[in-house]
Write a protein that holds these residues in place. Structure first.
Motif, mmCIF file in Angstrom:
data_model
loop_
_atom_site.group_PDB
_atom_site.id
_atom_site.type_symbol
_atom_site.label_atom_id
_atom_site.label_comp_id
_atom_site.label_asym_id
_atom_site.label_seq_id
_atom_site.Cartn_x
_atom_site.Cartn_y
_atom_site.Cartn_z
ATOM 1 N N ALA A 169 0.836 -1.207 0.000
ATOM 2 C CA ALA A 169 0.000 0.000 0.000
ATOM 3 C C ALA A 169 0.874 1.262 0.000
ATOM 4 O O ALA A 169 0.410 2.327 -0.356
ATOM 5 C CB ALA A 169 -0.918 0.000 1.208
ATOM 6 N N TYR A 170 2.130 1.128 0.375
ATOM 7 C CA TYR A 170 3.037 2.263 0.412
ATOM 8 C C TYR A 170 3.639 2.572 -0.956
ATOM 9 O O TYR A 170 4.304 3.566 -1.137
ATOM 10 C CB TYR A 170 4.153 2.021 1.432
ATOM 11 N N HIS A 171 3.414 1.702 -1.943
ATOM 12 C CA HIS A 171 3.942 1.895 -3.288
ATOM 13 C C HIS A 171 2.842 1.670 -4.323
ATOM 14 O O HIS A 171 2.930 0.766 -5.137
ATOM 15 C CB HIS A 171 5.108 0.935 -3.549
ATOM 16 N N PRO A 172 1.799 2.517 -4.293
ATOM 17 C CA PRO A 172 0.709 2.330 -5.253
ATOM 18 C C PRO A 172 1.151 2.690 -6.666
ATOM 19 O O PRO A 172 2.099 3.449 -6.861
ATOM 20 C CB PRO A 172 -0.364 3.305 -4.758
ATOM 21 N N LEU A 173 0.469 2.117 -7.647
ATOM 22 C CA LEU A 173 0.750 2.444 -9.039
ATOM 23 C C LEU A 173 0.247 3.846 -9.348
ATOM 24 O O LEU A 173 -0.827 4.234 -8.902
ATOM 25 C CB LEU A 173 0.056 1.449 -9.972
ATOM 26 N N GLY A 174 1.003 4.595 -10.110
ATOM 27 C CA GLY A 174 0.595 5.925 -10.533
ATOM 28 C C GLY A 174 0.122 5.881 -11.978
ATOM 29 O O GLY A 174 0.250 4.862 -12.665
ATOM 30 N N ILE A 175 -0.389 6.994 -12.457
ATOM 31 C CA ILE A 175 -0.908 7.054 -13.816
ATOM 32 C C ILE A 175 0.203 6.791 -14.834
ATOM 33 O O ILE A 175 -0.031 6.155 -15.860
ATOM 34 C CB ILE A 175 -1.649 8.387 -14.086
ATOM 35 N N ALA A 176 1.417 7.237 -14.558
ATOM 36 C CA ALA A 176 2.528 6.988 -15.485
ATOM 37 C C ALA A 176 2.801 5.489 -15.605
ATOM 38 O O ALA A 176 3.086 4.991 -16.701
ATOM 39 C CB ALA A 176 3.777 7.729 -15.034
ATOM 40 N N ASP A 177 2.691 4.748 -14.500
ATOM 41 C CA ASP A 177 2.877 3.295 -14.534
ATOM 42 C C ASP A 177 1.807 2.627 -15.388
ATOM 43 O O ASP A 177 2.095 1.713 -16.167
ATOM 44 C CB ASP A 177 2.817 2.703 -13.113
ATOM 45 N N ILE A 178 0.585 3.092 -15.241
ATOM 46 C CA ILE A 178 -0.534 2.534 -15.999
ATOM 47 C C ILE A 178 -0.363 2.820 -17.487
ATOM 48 O O ILE A 178 -0.548 1.944 -18.329
ATOM 49 C CB ILE A 178 -1.882 3.086 -15.490
ATOM 50 N N VAL A 179 0.006 4.058 -17.817
ATOM 51 C CA VAL A 179 0.206 4.429 -19.226
ATOM 52 C C VAL A 179 1.345 3.630 -19.830
ATOM 53 O O VAL A 179 1.247 3.147 -20.966
ATOM 54 C CB VAL A 179 0.446 5.948 -19.370
ATOM 55 N N ARG A 180 2.426 3.438 -19.078
ATOM 56 C CA ARG A 180 3.549 2.629 -19.575
ATOM 57 C C ARG A 180 3.115 1.198 -19.846
ATOM 58 O O ARG A 180 3.542 0.586 -20.817
ATOM 59 C CB ARG A 180 4.687 2.629 -18.554
ATOM 60 N N SER A 181 2.287 0.657 -18.984
ATOM 61 C CA SER A 181 1.867 -0.740 -19.117
ATOM 62 C C SER A 181 0.812 -0.960 -20.196
ATOM 63 O O SER A 181 0.860 -1.940 -20.923
ATOM 64 C CB SER A 181 1.311 -1.252 -17.788
ATOM 65 N N TYR A 182 -0.153 -0.052 -20.284
ATOM 66 C CA TYR A 182 -1.313 -0.280 -21.152
ATOM 67 C C TYR A 182 -1.424 0.686 -22.329
ATOM 68 O O TYR A 182 -2.183 0.425 -23.253
ATOM 69 C CB TYR A 182 -2.606 -0.208 -20.331
ATOM 70 N N GLY A 183 -0.710 1.806 -22.275
ATOM 71 C CA GLY A 183 -0.763 2.790 -23.348
ATOM 72 C C GLY A 183 -1.795 3.874 -23.075
ATOM 73 O O GLY A 183 -2.799 3.647 -22.396
ATOM 74 N N ILE A 184 -1.531 5.043 -23.629
ATOM 75 C CA ILE A 184 -2.398 6.200 -23.396
ATOM 76 C C ILE A 184 -3.784 5.986 -23.984
ATOM 77 O O ILE A 184 -4.787 6.429 -23.422
ATOM 78 C CB ILE A 184 -1.742 7.507 -23.926
ATOM 79 N N ASP A 185 -3.877 5.282 -25.113
ATOM 80 C CA ASP A 185 -5.187 5.036 -25.726
ATOM 81 C C ASP A 185 -6.078 4.193 -24.823
ATOM 82 O O ASP A 185 -7.275 4.447 -24.724
ATOM 83 C CB ASP A 185 -5.041 4.377 -27.096
ATOM 84 N N SER A 186 -5.506 3.213 -24.156
ATOM 85 C CA SER A 186 -6.282 2.384 -23.229
ATOM 86 C C SER A 186 -6.765 3.193 -22.033
ATOM 87 O O SER A 186 -7.890 3.011 -21.568
ATOM 88 C CB SER A 186 -5.449 1.195 -22.740
ATOM 89 N N VAL A 187 -5.932 4.084 -21.553
ATOM 90 C CA VAL A 187 -6.310 4.929 -20.422
ATOM 91 C C VAL A 187 -7.450 5.859 -20.831
ATOM 92 O O VAL A 187 -8.445 6.001 -20.112
ATOM 93 C CB VAL A 187 -5.105 5.723 -19.885
ATOM 94 N N ARG A 188 -7.331 6.456 -22.006
ATOM 95 C CA ARG A 188 -8.398 7.349 -22.486
ATOM 96 C C ARG A 188 -9.697 6.585 -22.711
ATOM 97 O O ARG A 188 -10.786 7.095 -22.416
ATOM 98 C CB ARG A 188 -7.950 8.051 -23.755
ATOM 99 N N HIS A 189 -9.582 5.360 -23.222
ATOM 100 C CA HIS A 189 -10.780 4.526 -23.424
ATOM 101 C C HIS A 189 -11.445 4.212 -22.085
ATOM 102 O O HIS A 189 -12.670 4.253 -21.958
ATOM 103 C CB HIS A 189 -10.410 3.239 -24.160
#
Length: 71
Positions: A14-34
């Motif tokens: 819980a002290y190292h949650p994923l940030g938006i940059a981690d999510i974008v790196r993993s799934y891509g900006i298009d997936s985040v926007r979707h």
């Protein structure tokens, strides 16, 4: 009873949650926007807006992780 780790980001502490940059790196900006669009369509505007704000804050900071890489 075994503890579920799904709420803390794939077993991460819980002290190292994923940030938006981690999510974008993993799934891509298009997936985040979707996903943001899906949240709005289903009426989950608060969650969608929270992601949009985090994404905007990261982009304003000039995060290189969010810049699409050319193929």
């Amino acid at each position: 009873m075994e503890k579920s780790h799904t709420a803390t980001g794939r077993g991460m502490s819980a002290y190292h949650p994923l940030g938006i940059a981690d999510i974008v790196r993993s799934y891509g900006i298009d997936s985040v926007r979707h996903r943001i669009e899906q949240l709005h369509v289903t009426g989950m505007h608060y969650a969608a807006t929270a992601i949009e704000r985090e994404l905007a804050a990261t982009q304003l900071a000039g995060s290189q992780e969010l810049i699409p890489r050319s193929a």
